[in-house]
Design an enzyme around this catalytic site. Structure first.
Site, PDB file in Angstrom:
ATOM      1  N   ASN A   1       0.783  -1.258   0.058  1.00 60.92           N
ATOM      2  CA  ASN A   1       0.063   0.059  -0.055  1.00 60.92           C
ATOM      3  C   ASN A   1       0.940   1.225  -0.202  1.00 60.92           C
ATOM      4  OD1 ASN A   1      -2.042  -1.764   0.342  1.00 60.92           O
ATOM      5  ND2 ASN A   1      -2.963  -0.840   2.230  1.00 60.92           N
TER       6      ASN A   1
ATOM      7  N   HIS B   1      -1.059  -9.097  -3.970  1.00 59.65           N
ATOM      8  CA  HIS B   1      -0.549  -9.218  -2.540  1.00 59.65           C
ATOM      9  C   HIS B   1      -1.093 -10.165  -1.587  1.00 59.65           C
ATOM     10  CE1 HIS B   1      -4.430  -7.550  -1.133  1.00 59.65           C
ATOM     11  NE2 HIS B   1      -3.668  -7.173  -0.128  1.00 59.65           N
TER      12      HIS B   1
ATOM     13  N   SER C   1       1.386 -19.903   1.406  1.00 55.59           N
ATOM     14  CA  SER C   1       2.088 -18.317   0.849  1.00 55.59           C
ATOM     15  C   SER C   1       3.098 -18.612   0.188  1.00 55.59           C
ATOM     16  CB  SER C   1       2.058 -17.611   2.250  1.00 55.59           C
ATOM     17  OG  SER C   1       1.179 -17.289   2.959  1.00 55.59           O
TER      18      SER C   1
ATOM     19  N   ALA D   1      -4.559 -13.604  -1.561  1.00 55.50           N
ATOM     20  CA  ALA D   1      -5.459 -14.397  -2.396  1.00 55.50           C
ATOM     21  C   ALA D   1      -6.548 -13.692  -2.685  1.00 55.50           C
ATOM     22  CB  ALA D   1      -5.631 -15.540  -1.388  1.00 55.50           C
TER      23      ALA D   1
END
Length: 408
Positions: free
Chosen positions: A257, A315, A295, A317
């Site tokens: 972000n 970034h 992951s 699922a």
């Protein structure tokens, strides 16, 4: 190419109509060079999560969002997971006691850090002494705390090698939230610490000119919040490695972000990624799945499709069920929920079946509310290589039913 173009927006994966509509609004507002949706996209505030908007000389505080610098740090240790699993319950208990989880929490240990002498604090002094002092105190108090929502500290086993990995996920905490709110206030002509009415889900992005006074101030403040997020993730990682008695052998650390100045199409641009991981050729990234899924550690490819993606990838699922759908509507007076589609028993069974030792978390973070990570990775197979596949063995999050004011 693995993407489709819908209304001028490049979309990877299965299109979500609400997110596509938001992305089209972003594409039509300001000096936009490219708008993208990663395969984990879903609706966010103003700019969709999984959304990437590339601007010519502009930056969007609402696009970056409230959790400035949210991201992940992952570390491969020299330990074997099989040895850790012998006392996984005790280790997860120790992590949940040592690391501070939850909204508004402060770190019981005073953390001195060079960040608090950073020259970019001058931005807040320029706004006002009260604003500077309040945000600096908040940042000092919360450095090294994790927060709530989908923020975590996890232990992983790499099945291919048996090695133990550790990862965390959070951002700039209340300091970043108040920074975002403050600049959105200033852009609307309100006082930095004034009451903000809040963003509407589908409103156009708030834009600042990069060469304006407010744009320069926001960019400096955003970068400071990003450094703060890195410092917090470093601190929490050191806490967990100390519990394990482990040393780091390999580190991967990135925001998802944030806004970056990058060269695209032969000119400098501002790339605003909300819930999207940078994936320049050779660049490493951590992409997290749900607590009942894999992951991965990835590396950006040097391909035409990755260039088309402005070196961006997923970034995580991506949610397919909202928090309220999953856990039900919360009555904060009685602290009870009603109408949720996922029961605590369903979640407990799913997590146990996957072999995860869980601390905290509510049904709104259960495996049922997320896509399968492999599906979104497959959509980006021409942009990233998967280097390490990780299976969670321990997950620690804030407790269920914590009020979460953060919008990303």
């Amino acid at each position: 190419m693995a993407y489709a173009t819908i209304g001028g927006v490049r979309v990877w994966g299965t299109p979500d109509d609400g997110a596509v509509s938001q992305a089209r609004t972003c594409a039509e507002t300001g000096r936009v060079m490219r708008t993208l949706l990663m395969a984990d996209h879903h609706k966010g505030y103003s700019q969709p999560i999984g959304g990437v908007v590339v601007y010519d000389g502009q930056i969007s505080p609402s696009g970056v969002g409230y959790d400035i610098g949210c991201g992940n740090k992952a570390v491969r240790t020299g330990l074997m997971a099989v040895d850790v699993k012998r006392d996984i319950a005790g280790i997860m208990n120790a992590i949940s006691r040592r690391v501070s989880f939850g909204v508004g929490r402060v770190n019981e240990e005073r953390v001195d850090h060079e960040l608090f002498d950073d020259p970019d604090w001058a931005v807040y002094r320029a706004v006002g002494k009260q604003e500077h002092d309040k945000l600096l105190a908040l940042a000092r108090d919360q450095l090294g705390t994790v927060g709530s929502g989908n923020h975590f500290v996890d232990l992983f086993e790499e099945p291919a090698t048996g090695r133990l990995w550790v990862a965390n996920h959070f951002g700039s905490r209340g300091f970043g939230h108040k920074t975002a709110s403050g600049f959105l206030n200033l852009a609307a002509g309100r006082g930095f610490l004034g009451h903000a009415p809040g963003e509407k889900m589908d409103q156009p992005p708030v834009l600042l000119e990069m060469d304006s006074e407010l744009g320069v101030m926001y960019y400096r403040a955003m970068r400071l919040a990003g450094r703060y997020a890195y410092a917090g993730r470093d601190y929490v990682m050191k806490q967990v490695l100390a519990i394990l008695g482990a040393e780091p052998e390999m580190e991967v650390h990135n925001h998802h972000n944030y806004a970056w100045k990058e060269q695209h199409g032969g000119k400098e641009t501002v790339v605003v990624r909300k819930g999207a991981t940078p994936s320049a050729p050779g660049q490493l990234g951590f992409i997290g799945g749900s607590m009942g899924d894999i992951s991965v550690i990835v590396r950006g490819k040097d391909t035409a499709e990755n260039r088309d993606a402005c070196y961006s990838t997923v970034h995580g699922a991506g949610r397919i069920m909202s928090r309220t759908q999953a856990a039900g509507k919360m009555n904060w007076r009685t602290r009870s929920r009603s109408g949720g589609q996922i029961t605590p028993e369903q979640m407990k069974h799913a997590v146990a079946a996957y072999g995860v030792e869980l601390r905290g978390a509510g049904t709104d973070e259960s495996p049922f509310v997320y896509r399968k990570l492999q599906d979104v990775l497959d959509a980006h197979s021409e942009t990233i290589d998967v280097l390490h596949v990780l299976k969670p063995i321990g997950v620690c999050m804030a407790g269920a039913d914590e009020f979460d004011p953060y919008k990303d």
